[in-house]
Write a protein that holds these residues in place. Structure first.
Motif, PDB file in Angstrom:
ATOM      1  N   GLN A   1       0.812  -1.224   0.000  1.00 29.39           N
ATOM      2  CA  GLN A   1       0.000   0.000   0.000  1.00 29.39           C
ATOM      3  C   GLN A   1       0.844   1.273   0.000  1.00 29.39           C
ATOM      4  O   GLN A   1       0.476   2.265  -0.621  1.00 29.39           O
ATOM      5  N   PHE A   2       1.975   1.265   0.727  1.00 30.42           N
ATOM      6  CA  PHE A   2       2.688   2.530   0.948  1.00 30.42           C
ATOM      7  C   PHE A   2       4.136   2.525   0.468  1.00 30.42           C
ATOM      8  O   PHE A   2       4.799   3.566   0.499  1.00 30.42           O
ATOM      9  N   GLY A   3       4.657   1.354   0.075  1.00 28.55           N
ATOM     10  CA  GLY A   3       5.972   1.298  -0.571  1.00 28.55           C
ATOM     11  C   GLY A   3       7.174   1.359   0.342  1.00 28.55           C
ATOM     12  O   GLY A   3       8.300   1.115  -0.088  1.00 28.55           O
ATOM     13  N   ARG A   4       6.988   1.713   1.617  1.00 29.09           N
ATOM     14  CA  ARG A   4       8.124   1.793   2.535  1.00 29.09           C
ATOM     15  C   ARG A   4       7.639   1.726   3.976  1.00 29.09           C
ATOM     16  O   ARG A   4       6.436   1.846   4.243  1.00 29.09           O
ATOM     17  N   ILE A   5       8.570   1.524   4.896  1.00 34.67           N
ATOM     18  CA  ILE A   5       8.258   1.563   6.332  1.00 34.67           C
ATOM     19  C   ILE A   5       9.353   2.388   6.999  1.00 34.67           C
ATOM     20  O   ILE A   5      10.540   2.056   6.886  1.00 34.67           O
ATOM     21  N   ASP A   6       8.958   3.472   7.641  1.00 33.19           N
ATOM     22  CA  ASP A   6       9.949   4.321   8.301  1.00 33.19           C
ATOM     23  C   ASP A   6      10.049   4.046   9.791  1.00 33.19           C
ATOM     24  O   ASP A   6      11.119   4.211  10.371  1.00 33.19           O
ATOM     25  N   ALA A   7       8.925   3.685  10.404  1.00 33.16           N
ATOM     26  CA  ALA A   7       8.939   3.477  11.863  1.00 33.16           C
ATOM     27  C   ALA A   7       8.074   2.282  12.224  1.00 33.16           C
ATOM     28  O   ALA A   7       7.044   2.025  11.600  1.00 33.16           O
ATOM     29  N   LEU A   8       8.531   1.568  13.233  1.00 35.92           N
ATOM     30  CA  LEU A   8       7.772   0.436  13.775  1.00 35.92           C
ATOM     31  C   LEU A   8       7.687   0.640  15.278  1.00 35.92           C
ATOM     32  O   LEU A   8       8.719   0.781  15.953  1.00 35.92           O
ATOM     33  N   VAL A   9       6.466   0.661  15.808  1.00 35.49           N
ATOM     34  CA  VAL A   9       6.279   0.765  17.268  1.00 35.49           C
ATOM     35  C   VAL A   9       5.702  -0.552  17.762  1.00 35.49           C
ATOM     36  O   VAL A   9       4.557  -0.904  17.439  1.00 35.49           O
ATOM     37  N   ASN A  10       6.496  -1.284  18.524  1.00 36.37           N
ATOM     38  CA  ASN A  10       6.035  -2.555  19.098  1.00 36.37           C
ATOM     39  C   ASN A  10       5.388  -2.263  20.449  1.00 36.37           C
ATOM     40  O   ASN A  10       6.065  -2.206  21.483  1.00 36.37           O
ATOM     41  N   ASN A  11       4.081  -2.041  20.394  1.00 42.49           N
ATOM     42  CA  ASN A  11       3.326  -1.665  21.598  1.00 42.49           C
ATOM     43  C   ASN A  11       2.429  -2.792  22.111  1.00 42.49           C
ATOM     44  O   ASN A  11       2.099  -2.817  23.295  1.00 42.49           O
ATOM     45  N   ALA A  12       2.045  -3.734  21.240  1.00 39.31           N
ATOM     46  CA  ALA A  12       1.144  -4.823  21.659  1.00 39.31           C
ATOM     47  C   ALA A  12       1.770  -5.552  22.838  1.00 39.31           C
ATOM     48  O   ALA A  12       2.950  -5.901  22.812  1.00 39.31           O
ATOM     49  N   GLY A  13       0.972  -5.773  23.870  1.00 39.79           N
ATOM     50  CA  GLY A  13       1.521  -6.453  25.040  1.00 39.79           C
ATOM     51  C   GLY A  13       0.425  -7.023  25.911  1.00 39.79           C
ATOM     52  O   GLY A  13      -0.713  -6.550  25.884  1.00 39.79           O
ATOM     53  N   VAL A  14       0.773  -8.055  26.659  1.00 44.23           N
ATOM     54  CA  VAL A  14      -0.163  -8.630  27.634  1.00 44.23           C
ATOM     55  C   VAL A  14       0.568  -8.809  28.964  1.00 44.23           C
ATOM     56  O   VAL A  14       1.789  -8.953  29.010  1.00 44.23           O
ATOM     57  N   ASN A  15      -0.207  -8.806  30.033  1.00 43.32           N
ATOM     58  CA  ASN A  15       0.355  -8.966  31.368  1.00 43.32           C
ATOM     59  C   ASN A  15      -0.720  -9.544  32.278  1.00 43.32           C
ATOM     60  O   ASN A  15      -1.909  -9.498  31.951  1.00 43.32           O
ATOM     61  N   PHE A  16      -0.320 -10.134  33.383  1.00 48.88           N
ATOM     62  CA  PHE A  16      -1.251 -10.535  34.440  1.00 48.88           C
ATOM     63  C   PHE A  16      -0.443 -10.588  35.725  1.00 48.88           C
ATOM     64  O   PHE A  16       0.790 -10.603  35.691  1.00 48.88           O
ATOM     65  N   VAL A  17      -1.133 -10.597  36.848  1.00 46.80           N
ATOM     66  CA  VAL A  17      -0.446 -10.698  38.142  1.00 46.80           C
ATOM     67  C   VAL A  17      -0.825 -12.028  38.764  1.00 46.80           C
ATOM     68  O   VAL A  17      -2.014 -12.344  38.917  1.00 46.80           O
ATOM     69  N   LYS A  18       0.173 -12.827  39.083  1.00 43.54           N
ATOM     70  CA  LYS A  18      -0.046 -14.175  39.609  1.00 43.54           C
ATOM     71  C   LYS A  18       1.202 -14.593  40.385  1.00 43.54           C
ATOM     72  O   LYS A  18       2.326 -14.296  39.936  1.00 43.54           O
ATOM     73  N   ALA A  19       1.010 -15.268  41.495  1.00 42.77           N
ATOM     74  CA  ALA A  19       2.164 -15.763  42.252  1.00 42.77           C
ATOM     75  C   ALA A  19       2.995 -16.689  41.363  1.00 42.77           C
ATOM     76  O   ALA A  19       2.429 -17.485  40.596  1.00 42.77           O
ATOM     77  N   PHE A  20       4.315 -16.598  41.487  1.00 39.48           N
ATOM     78  CA  PHE A  20       5.177 -17.347  40.570  1.00 39.48           C
ATOM     79  C   PHE A  20       4.906 -18.846  40.616  1.00 39.48           C
ATOM     80  O   PHE A  20       4.914 -19.517  39.577  1.00 39.48           O
ATOM     81  N   GLU A  21       4.615 -19.389  41.828  1.00 35.34           N
ATOM     82  CA  GLU A  21       4.410 -20.837  41.928  1.00 35.34           C
ATOM     83  C   GLU A  21       3.125 -21.290  41.226  1.00 35.34           C
ATOM     84  O   GLU A  21       2.928 -22.482  40.995  1.00 35.34           O
ATOM     85  N   GLN A  22       2.259 -20.339  40.869  1.00 31.72           N
ATOM     86  CA  GLN A  22       1.007 -20.699  40.168  1.00 31.72           C
ATOM     87  C   GLN A  22       1.101 -20.499  38.658  1.00 31.72           C
ATOM     88  O   GLN A  22       0.167 -20.825  37.922  1.00 31.72           O
ATOM     89  N   ILE A  23       2.204 -19.956  38.219  1.00 29.20           N
ATOM     90  CA  ILE A  23       2.321 -19.663  36.781  1.00 29.20           C
ATOM     91  C   ILE A  23       2.555 -20.956  35.997  1.00 29.20           C
ATOM     92  O   ILE A  23       3.424 -21.762  36.337  1.00 29.20           O
ATOM     93  N   THR A  24       1.730 -21.146  34.949  1.00 33.70           N
ATOM     94  CA  THR A  24       1.857 -22.341  34.123  1.00 33.70           C
ATOM     95  C   THR A  24       2.765 -22.043  32.923  1.00 33.70           C
ATOM     96  O   THR A  24       3.051 -20.872  32.614  1.00 33.70           O
ATOM     97  N   VAL A  25       3.136 -23.104  32.241  1.00 35.23           N
ATOM     98  CA  VAL A  25       3.947 -22.923  31.029  1.00 35.23           C
ATOM     99  C   VAL A  25       3.139 -22.150  29.976  1.00 35.23           C
ATOM    100  O   VAL A  25       3.678 -21.311  29.248  1.00 35.23           O
TER     101      VAL A  25
END
Ligand SMILES: NC(=O)c1ccc[n+]([C@@H]2O[C@H](COP(=O)([O-])OP(=O)(O)OC[C@H]3O[C@@H](n4cnc5c(N)ncnc54)[C@H](O)[C@@H]3O)[C@@H](O)[C@H]2O)c1
Length: 268
Positions: A79-103
């Motif tokens: 569509q635009f022929g070039r890319i000048d900037a890329l902003v990697n903003n997509a992200g996910v997070n959660f809060v959980k005790a480490f011993e409960q974190i699954t793979v």
């Protein structure tokens, strides 16, 4: 205008900070490619930018899926022929005790925050090299300065983003491609709404955060947009490998709680 006629990809542009970045980039003159999984929300963000006179399109893409990332980058180039900037903003997070974190938990967070960032950069690097220019802004977090309990996968992913940023900054500095991180503090997004809604005592909650953020307030998505626009633009032409903290002073505070009211010293 800082980004006049630049083509900029902004991931995670269907909500929160991604909207602020997409809006400010468009106001700074960029052709913005708003990337997210949710079509309805992403299309609405792009449409609102166009309604205000900006240039924006929406492309659906899950940044953790390689084929989708390649399709998104190919479509941007078509569509635009070039890319000048890329902003990697997509992200996910959660809060959980480490011993409960699954793979699965681990893979989900690392898959979007770190692998997604890697995949998007990997797909843009050939166009950047052909052009001899490019600017990448990775949205990390103040957790890259000091951590909170219960966020181990997120912290690992975001510290990984800083390492990736610095590694690529030195690898590509001589070829005109810059890599930087922007690390927001607490920003007025869904997270801030959740904190307030979850508070047993709202006044005490607000007082706590006022005491923990030297500027006495949370940041705005537009403030993140302006910081990202600076890093993406030629105004930051000598800046690469940086991790810019945009946190109202939060991570500069030595003791992050108001332990006592200081008593003014009055001696005769
Ligand atoms: N809000 C804050 O206070 C804060 C503080 C520090 C860092 N951050 C970082 O800023 C970024 C944006 O955060 P936010 O608070 O605006 O969050 P948000 O949840 O409102 O936005 C995240 C965006 O990423 C998109 N997304 C998630 N997984 C995706 C995937 N696999 N593919 C494509 N898009 C995907 C979501 O749809 C959404 O548009 C995140 O990287 C977050 O870690 C936020």
């Amino acid at each position: 205008m800082r980004l006049k006629d630049k083509v900029a990809i902004v991931t995670g542009a269907s909500s929160g900070i991604g909207i602020g970045i997409a809006e400010v980039f468009a106001e700074e003159g960029a052709q913005v490619v708003c990337v997210a999984r949710r079509e309805r929300e992403g299309n609405a963000v792009a449409a609102q930018i166009r309604d205000r006179g900006g240039k924006a399109v929406f492309l659906a893409c899950d940044v953790s899926v390689e084929e989708q990332v390649h399709r998104m980058v190919d479509e941007t180039l078509r569509q635009f022929g070039r890319i000048d900037a890329l902003v990697n903003n997509a992200g996910v997070n959660f809060v959980k005790a480490f011993e409960q974190i699954t793979v699965d938990d681990w893979d989900r967070v690392l898959g979007v925050d770190l692998r997604g960032t890697f995949l998007c950069i990997r797909a843009c690097i050939e166009p950047f090299l052909r052009q001899g220019s490019g600017s990448v802004v990775n949205i990390a977090t103040v957790h890259t300065s000091a951590c909170l309990p219960g966020a181990a996968p997120y912290d690992a992913a975001k510290w990984g983003m800083v390492g990736l940023t610095k590694s690529l900054a030195v690898e590509y500095a001589s070829r005109g491609i810059r890599f930087n991180c922007l690390s927001p503090g607490l920003i007025d997004t869904q997270i801030w709404q959740d904190i307030q809604e979850g508070a047993e005592d709202l006044e005490a909650c607000l007082a706590h955060w006022r005491a923990n953020i030297p500027m006495g307030r949370v940041g705005t998505i537009r403030e993140m947009g302006h910081a990202a626009a600076f890093l993406a633009s030629d105004d930051a032409s000598y800046i690469t490998g940086a991790n810019l903290l945009a946190d109202g002073g939060m991570t500069s505070l030595l003791v992050s709680k108001e332990m006592y009211k200081s008593v003014p010293q009055q001696r005769e």
